[in-house]
Design an enzyme around this catalytic site. Sequence first.
Site, short mmCIF file in Angstrom:
data_model
loop_
_atom_site.label_atom_id
_atom_site.label_comp_id
_atom_site.label_asym_id
_atom_site.label_seq_id
_atom_site.Cartn_x
_atom_site.Cartn_y
_atom_site.Cartn_z
CG HIS A 324 -0.24 0.19 2.65
ND1 HIS A 324 0.26 1.36 2.98
CD2 HIS A 324 0.35 -0.97 3.28
CE1 HIS A 324 1.17 0.98 4.19
NE2 HIS A 324 0.98 -0.56 4.29
NE ARG A 326 3.43 7.87 5.12
CZ ARG A 326 4.09 6.55 5.61
NH1 ARG A 326 3.48 5.60 5.82
NH2 ARG A 326 5.35 6.70 5.54
N1 UDP Z 1 -4.66 2.38 8.63
C1 UDP Z 1 -5.94 2.35 8.04
N2 UDP Z 1 -6.04 3.35 7.12
C2 UDP Z 1 -5.17 4.36 6.93
C3 UDP Z 1 -4.24 4.48 7.47
C4 UDP Z 1 -3.69 3.34 8.79
O1 UDP Z 1 -6.69 1.08 7.89
O2 UDP Z 1 -5.61 5.25 6.12
C5 UDP Z 1 -4.24 1.17 9.77
C6 UDP Z 1 -4.17 0.13 9.09
O3 UDP Z 1 -4.61 -1.06 10.11
C7 UDP Z 1 -2.74 -0.11 8.93
C8 UDP Z 1 -2.03 0.69 10.26
O4 UDP Z 1 -3.01 1.54 10.51
O5 UDP Z 1 -2.15 -1.49 8.85
C9 UDP Z 1 -0.87 1.22 10.10
O6 UDP Z 1 -0.83 2.17 9.11
P1 UDP Z 1 0.25 1.94 7.73
O7 UDP Z 1 -0.09 0.63 7.18
O8 UDP Z 1 -0.04 3.14 6.55
O9 UDP Z 1 1.66 2.12 8.36
P2 UDP Z 1 2.86 0.91 8.18
O10 UDP Z 1 3.05 0.34 9.26
O11 UDP Z 1 2.73 0.41 6.61
O12 UDP Z 1 4.06 2.14 7.97
MN MN Z 2 1.15 -0.86 6.29
#
Ligand code: UDP
Ligand code: MN
Length: 383
Positions: A324, A326
């Site tokens: 995914h 940002r």
């Molecule tokens: N999340 C979500 N929608 C958003 C942002 C975050 O559902 O718009 C939740 C989702 O569970 C995601 C978690 O928050 O896995 C962590 O965010 P993200 O995946 O963007 O951060 P990463 O750990 O990948 O850097």
């Molecule tokens: Mn993530």
Amino acid sequence: MYVCDNCSTVRILKVFLVICLSLVLLQYLINLATYSYVTKFLKDDSYGSHNRSAIGLFFPDVSDFFKNLQSVQEKNVTRSASENLTLPSEPANMTEIVTNIPSGKDDIGNLCPLVPPTLVGALATYKEVLSFEEMQKKYPELQAGGRYKPPDCKSRHRVAIIVPYRNREDQLKILLNNLHPVLERQQLDYAIYITEMAMPTTFNRAILMNIGYTEALKDYDFQCFIFHDVDLIPENDRNLYTCPENPRHMSVAIDKFNYKLPYAAIFGGVSALTKEHMIKVNGFSNKYFGWGGEDDDMMKRIQLSGLKLSRAPIELARYKMIKHGRDKANEVNKQRFNLLYAASKRAKKDGLNSLKYEVVKKEYKPTYTWVYVQVNQKEIMKS
Ligand code: UDP
Ligand code: MN
């Protein structure tokens, strides 16, 4: 007398050179000091043996650098056959807290076995996106709210899975389709809670964890809480979704990070805390709006309250992260360093005991419980 035509230029250049060299030296000394402090901090056995760098705890941007580096390296990585085949036959952790010992003598014989008998180990994860109707048909044993109890024995663990969520429907569908069969095979007495924040407020992962915890406890006497990103898919059902004596970090080996910890003190992704742990640390901080910092803040709370960190075994705690970008309403939180700096001071008054939110909807859907809330960012940041 003529000595030098360009004296002032040369002098300026010299001064400039000296400044540059001093800056480089200063940077080197700071790094050295930080590194030795961090290494000392990590000598504690409870932080696991997968230490590569904990600098991310102090300078998360450096950890971003490592993340990017590894996601580039990851393209060339394939899992060897032996990695898939050599799986320990013991449960992930023998010191699990048994949360559901029945009081009646007759029930004790009916307690589920310590090692769930139908676990299969490494899994081929489901990648297809089923509709919610298809999922309901596939998992008819689920009760409303995505609840389940093993039919033939009394579960040892009452577990609520809390997923912070916004606008990632396909990921949610993939997660549910992968998680339910794993949790069922683990013979848990469980439910899945999807906690969603209304727009346009900036996303706040940590407050959604606190809200999920609070709302789950209104429904049932859960003892163990697994905080679970929506995009992490478990690859091994021997990675038990239960709570040991100390808070446990579960997403130890993620494909995106080449199945290694990106930094040693990481606590994000998937983590497990008992109700007692949550009370002791006052839950998560409510003040992290936007991306980053909230999991490091929790790590500080754990340290502060005298608990140790437990990590799931790296060979079992394997996850695929769904790709995914940002999210728009989850920009990098520029306040995160300031918040982290004062994390210890704030812990006692910012958390479960100051949690404020409004439930807009709470629905017990066939495969999950949906908690849709509104939070007031201004008010939370003021308090
Ligand atoms: N999340 C979500 N929608 C958003 C942002 C975050 O559902 O718009 C939740 C989702 O569970 C995601 C978690 O928050 O896995 C962590 O965010 P993200 O995946 O963007 O951060 P990463 O750990 O990948 O850097
Ligand atoms: Mn993530």
